[in-house]
Write a protein that holds these residues in place. Sequence first.
Motif, short mmCIF file in Angstrom:
data_model
loop_
_atom_site.label_atom_id
_atom_site.label_comp_id
_atom_site.label_asym_id
_atom_site.label_seq_id
_atom_site.Cartn_x
_atom_site.Cartn_y
_atom_site.Cartn_z
N VAL A 35 0.85 -1.19 0.00
CA VAL A 35 0.00 0.00 0.00
C VAL A 35 0.88 1.24 0.00
O VAL A 35 1.87 1.31 0.74
N PHE A 36 0.55 2.22 -0.85
CA PHE A 36 1.33 3.45 -0.89
C PHE A 36 0.42 4.67 -0.88
O PHE A 36 -0.75 4.61 -1.27
N ASP A 37 0.97 5.79 -0.41
CA ASP A 37 0.24 7.05 -0.37
C ASP A 37 0.00 7.53 -1.80
O ASP A 37 0.90 7.51 -2.64
N GLY A 38 -1.23 7.99 -2.07
CA GLY A 38 -1.58 8.38 -3.42
C GLY A 38 -0.89 9.63 -3.91
O GLY A 38 -0.74 9.84 -5.12
N GLU A 39 -0.43 10.49 -3.01
CA GLU A 39 0.23 11.74 -3.40
C GLU A 39 1.74 11.66 -3.29
O GLU A 39 2.47 11.99 -4.23
N THR A 40 2.23 11.20 -2.14
CA THR A 40 3.69 11.16 -1.94
C THR A 40 4.30 9.85 -2.42
O THR A 40 5.51 9.75 -2.59
N HIS A 41 3.43 8.83 -2.61
CA HIS A 41 3.86 7.50 -3.01
C HIS A 41 4.74 6.82 -1.97
O HIS A 41 5.43 5.83 -2.26
N ARG A 42 4.70 7.33 -0.78
CA ARG A 42 5.42 6.68 0.31
C ARG A 42 4.78 5.34 0.64
O ARG A 42 3.56 5.21 0.68
N HIS A 43 5.59 4.34 0.84
CA HIS A 43 5.07 3.02 1.16
C HIS A 43 4.55 3.00 2.59
O HIS A 43 5.28 3.31 3.54
N LEU A 44 3.26 2.63 2.73
CA LEU A 44 2.61 2.71 4.03
C LEU A 44 2.50 1.37 4.74
O LEU A 44 2.60 1.31 5.97
N ALA A 45 2.27 0.31 3.97
CA ALA A 45 2.03 -0.98 4.62
C ALA A 45 2.29 -2.11 3.64
O ALA A 45 2.13 -1.96 2.42
N LEU A 46 2.69 -3.25 4.19
CA LEU A 46 2.77 -4.50 3.44
C LEU A 46 1.80 -5.47 4.10
O LEU A 46 1.96 -5.81 5.28
N ILE A 47 0.78 -5.87 3.34
CA ILE A 47 -0.31 -6.68 3.88
C ILE A 47 -0.17 -8.11 3.40
O ILE A 47 0.22 -8.36 2.25
N ASP A 48 -0.52 -9.05 4.25
CA ASP A 48 -0.57 -10.45 3.84
C ASP A 48 -1.53 -10.58 2.65
O ASP A 48 -2.74 -10.43 2.79
N GLY A 49 -0.97 -10.82 1.48
CA GLY A 49 -1.77 -10.81 0.26
C GLY A 49 -2.69 -11.99 0.10
O GLY A 49 -3.73 -11.89 -0.56
N GLU A 50 -2.34 -13.13 0.69
CA GLU A 50 -3.21 -14.30 0.60
C GLU A 50 -4.50 -14.06 1.37
O GLU A 50 -5.60 -14.36 0.88
#
Length: 300
Positions: free
Chosen positions: A82-97
């Motif tokens: 997940v990334f911020d829509g404006e700054t594109h900073r990475h916000l989170a890594l979620i268990d994709g499964e």
Amino acid sequence: MRLISADELKEALPYERLVRALPERLLAGATTPQRPVFDLGKESSLLLMPAWTPNLGGVKIVHVTPENARRNLPCVAASYLVFDGETHRHLALIDGEELTARRTAAVAAVAMNQLAKPDAERLLLIGSGRIASELPFAFRAVRNLKSVAVFSPTRANAETLVLRLIDAGFDAIVCEDIAQQIPVSDLIACATLSQRPWIEGCHLSDQHVSLIGGFTPEMREADRETLDRARVYIDTPAALGTAGDLEGVSLDQVAGQLLDLCDPMFKTEAGLSVFKSVGEAAQDLATAQVLFDSPNRGSE
């Protein structure tokens, strides 16, 4: 950047919340480029699924490995960034499964809630894998399910899922014969990677059928008669070019799409209906948006 585990995601997004919140998020829209699919050999695939809005974006990396079923491993492995829509900073890594399973089941429940009979209460579940096992819980969030019959080509897997469902309060049994179970079922959900149809249209009447598993031209979960007799709904137009179940079906033959079913004013007709989904990056992002709407999630 926050790491969000499967358990954290389950706690933050119970189906009672997710199924009801998804329609509004999906209707808000997102930019979703065509996802590339790479052939890794031995029927395995790598998918990249990006989507973004001005406020939030995400990209999912997915490996689909059917042979993992023989290894007693999940057939789908995924991570969601997940990334911020404006700054594109990475916000989170979620268990994709977990994200994939929950959004897939929730999307099917959104469609089912619009298309199934109001008194639908008996589910025939074909498949016993990761996503199939979530469907009764998602459906129960919007309907009063009274019974679940589980069919799996591997009976032991069906028995294991039935025990889990019983523990969760369902009246669940193992289905021995799909053709015999269909007439006494209101809802039929199929989540497999089968290349031959499990569902035959000659046995259907006015049920709602959710076809969830197949996502390539070779995969089929229902026969042609099923599609010919039913009002067909799809999650995205991309399904017409990728799903074997929809071979020969054109857009003008489709009664509606997922966004139509998210609109509470959309009118549907009684009778046999089919919802075919192949998944879309916008669904992943909408799920992440609901997660970030949860108290304290977005700021962590």
